[in-house]
Scaffold this motif. Sequence first.
Motif, short mmCIF file in Angstrom:
data_model
loop_
_atom_site.label_atom_id
_atom_site.label_comp_id
_atom_site.label_asym_id
_atom_site.label_seq_id
_atom_site.Cartn_x
_atom_site.Cartn_y
_atom_site.Cartn_z
N VAL A 1 0.84 -1.34 0.00
CA VAL A 1 0.10 0.02 -0.02
C VAL A 1 0.78 1.35 0.14
CG1 VAL A 1 -1.99 -0.95 0.99
CG2 VAL A 1 -0.16 -0.31 2.49
N GLU A 2 1.89 1.12 -0.42
CA GLU A 2 2.94 2.32 -0.40
C GLU A 2 2.46 3.30 -1.50
OE1 GLU A 2 6.79 0.76 -1.25
OE2 GLU A 2 7.01 -0.31 0.52
N ASP A 3 2.07 2.86 -2.54
CA ASP A 3 1.48 3.74 -3.62
C ASP A 3 -0.13 3.63 -3.61
OD1 ASP A 3 0.91 5.18 -5.76
OD2 ASP A 3 2.00 4.07 -7.17
N ALA A 4 -0.69 4.59 -3.12
CA ALA A 4 -2.30 4.68 -2.81
C ALA A 4 -3.03 4.71 -4.12
CB ALA A 4 -2.75 5.97 -1.95
N SER A 5 -2.40 4.80 -5.28
CA SER A 5 -2.86 4.92 -6.55
C SER A 5 -2.87 3.42 -7.22
CB SER A 5 -2.31 6.06 -7.55
OG SER A 5 -0.99 5.64 -7.77
N ALA A 6 -1.94 2.61 -6.65
CA ALA A 6 -1.79 1.45 -7.00
C ALA A 6 -1.36 0.23 -5.90
CB ALA A 6 -0.46 1.34 -8.22
N ALA A 7 -2.26 0.42 -5.06
CA ALA A 7 -2.00 -0.63 -3.93
C ALA A 7 -2.25 -2.06 -4.47
CB ALA A 7 -3.25 -0.47 -2.81
N ARG A 8 -1.82 -3.00 -3.96
CA ARG A 8 -1.70 -4.37 -4.47
C ARG A 8 -1.99 -5.61 -3.57
NH1 ARG A 8 0.70 -5.16 -9.55
NH2 ARG A 8 1.79 -7.07 -8.92
N ILE A 9 -2.79 -6.54 -3.90
CA ILE A 9 -2.86 -7.59 -3.23
C ILE A 9 -2.26 -8.92 -4.33
CG2 ILE A 9 -4.30 -9.38 -1.96
CD1 ILE A 9 -6.60 -7.25 -1.89
N THR B 1 -4.95 -4.95 -8.21
CA THR B 1 -4.63 -3.71 -8.07
C THR B 1 -5.62 -2.82 -8.02
OG1 THR B 1 -2.63 -4.13 -9.49
CG2 THR B 1 -3.08 -1.98 -9.20
N TYR B 2 -5.61 -1.77 -7.02
CA TYR B 2 -6.72 -0.88 -6.85
C TYR B 2 -6.19 0.35 -6.47
CZ TYR B 2 -5.72 -2.13 -1.79
OH TYR B 2 -5.40 -2.54 -0.47
N LEU C 1 -6.90 3.51 -4.27
CA LEU C 1 -7.44 4.14 -3.19
C LEU C 1 -8.14 5.38 -3.46
CD1 LEU C 1 -5.12 3.10 -0.26
CD2 LEU C 1 -7.56 2.26 -0.74
N ASN C 2 -7.67 6.22 -4.29
CA ASN C 2 -8.07 7.64 -4.44
C ASN C 2 -9.43 7.65 -5.17
OD1 ASN C 2 -5.59 8.91 -3.84
ND2 ASN C 2 -4.77 8.40 -5.71
N LEU C 3 -10.02 6.23 -5.75
CA LEU C 3 -11.33 6.28 -6.32
C LEU C 3 -12.38 5.72 -5.37
CD1 LEU C 3 -10.18 5.50 -9.99
CD2 LEU C 3 -10.65 7.54 -9.06
N PHE C 4 -11.93 5.63 -4.06
CA PHE C 4 -12.72 4.63 -3.32
C PHE C 4 -13.51 5.96 -2.52
CE2 PHE C 4 -10.42 1.13 -4.53
CZ PHE C 4 -10.98 -0.06 -3.90
N PRO C 5 -14.71 5.85 -2.47
CA PRO C 5 -15.76 6.82 -1.62
C PRO C 5 -15.56 6.52 -0.01
CG PRO C 5 -17.01 5.13 -2.49
CD PRO C 5 -15.99 4.99 -3.07
N ASP C 6 -15.10 5.09 0.56
CA ASP C 6 -14.97 4.95 1.86
C ASP C 6 -13.50 4.12 1.66
OD1 ASP C 6 -17.43 5.84 3.08
OD2 ASP C 6 -17.97 4.39 1.48
#
Length: 610
Positions: free
Chosen positions: A417-425, A481-482, A484-489
């Motif tokens: 989760v270091e990069d909020a725009s490209a968090a990864r699992i 890959t997700y 976080l800037n596009l998450f409303p919550d």
Amino acid sequence: MDARSLLACLGLCVALLMGSGCSPSDEQKQTSLEERTAKFEQSLDAIQDPRLKEAVADLGGSLLLLERARVKLSTKPIETEYSENRLALFKHYPTPQALVDTYINGLFVLRKASNSDYLTDLQPVFPFSFNLPDPFPFPIGLEWQSVTLSNNKVIPFQPEWSETDPGIQLSPTSSNLTNPDDLTVSYPFIEGIETDNKSQPQPVTLKGQIEVIAPRKVFTFDLSKKDVGHKRTEENITVTLLALEKNYAEIELTNSAPLAADVGDEPPNPLLVQARDTTGQFLSRSGSINENATQLAFYEKQLAAMQKQKTWSDTFEKRLEDEQDAFEHQQSHYTKLYFNGLIDNVQVSVLDFSQATTTRKDLELPIRRFDKSSLEKTVQSLPMPVTVHDDQLATWLKDATLSREQLKNSVSISQSVEDASAARIEFDHPFTFNDDLLGNTRNSNRAPVTFFTSDDEGKRGEPIELPDEAFEVDPVRGTITYDLNLFPDNPAFAVGSIPLFLATIEQGTLNAGQLPKGLELQGNALVVDQQLFPSDSWRFFAKDASGDYLKEILAVSHRGEEYGPVLFDVHYFYGQPTLLETYQRNDLSTVEYGFEVKLDKPEAAPATQP
């Protein structure tokens, strides 16, 4: 001078595990060690005589290094990590000399593919592969002397490439630290003039000399907890297991016979130790300390004597050397070995150098070229006068029968989760023989995932409605890959399934004298027609008359034209195949791996100052 280079005498073989965590007591030990280090460095500043200062710095620094390693090794978390059976090769050769002969006679030289017009890399290929901390078990010396070019010109070996030498040079490959014996033929580079490497005289023969010292015999002892404190003796060799704890073993070796004169002043390590856990697998090593309390006390006494001197003298040096020789003459060989995992038993092999055989051979090796992809229509021969077995293949091939549950249980999940725009699992699992036979047709469009908030108790809350661009699932790579800037919550959980792929593999055997159309043995080379036995779904492994797997030297894919389809593959072996094991993927299934992942929270950005 020995008295000023006691770092070598200490024989350190340690792994400084700088990344391991420390408990409060460990931190106290570390603080104490740092204080001692600072005090020692201050004492060095007070020494005026440069020879005395160098001797004190060498020995004192070595003792501090050893203490630092001991603390790191003793506090490292126990995490299981497996290794290969490094001593399996001993069972295939009746004597140590037979092993040496195989090692020397199985050596050949490959010319490696290169895109450079000015460099040609040469790779000496040995029949056995060894990596630190387990190099070839016997003392070995290898010196390269020269390379002969296609115009009969001889280029002498030089220890490093010279920028001022205008001619063709032969020197070590400085960029390859993993293969220190690799060499490079360097052609002159003239600024502004295009030089075609193909028009240059090419390397044809590599000359050198090799020397290997073989012990008279190798003794092997299998020891467990019940053997602690008991001496085990065979002929002139006595081994004592002093301690066997969770992740380390202490061993003492005594050889009642003196060291052979051929071995020289620096005796090789006579102890080769491996550890197994309750699964029977071998654990990897994390480090070792080869000095017991008596030895450390002696070196500390010598250090104290040095620190009392005002100047260094030849008389004082001679006294230290005499004391050291007398002390070491009385000492047994000691080692404390740490392993990555919980030890159930240890296997100790002892090299007896009370008698030794030295083998020296002048090498004149033809330089061969085997590119992974070839446009040649004929099979190039690679005659091999030695037989080498592959003891790791049986373990590798067991996953031909991998079950769905075994595959699921092998999955590990990591997050970034270091990069909020490209968090990864990421969903990962160890690469197995089953994975090797999956082929290139894997695909799955089904990989549902839903993100959830958390409730007041920290448990899974409501699902989060998201636009399609908020996350992306790559089923084949096993990644989500997700942004976080596009998450409303803030998401707290991810729930869904990811596909895993499992091959159904059919195993068979073929007699080397009765091979079907599409398979042909030419000496030690197996030729495989890719129209009948495509490498996407077939694998072949060779055994000799002993019933053991032969080690594959290399493989070449032959094409009819550049970038065209592969016509046939050629597999070369150390030895003569008498039986082939065949493995064919005849089905591919998808295994759904369901998950609920509690998501890591990204670190809050530092507040900006007004």
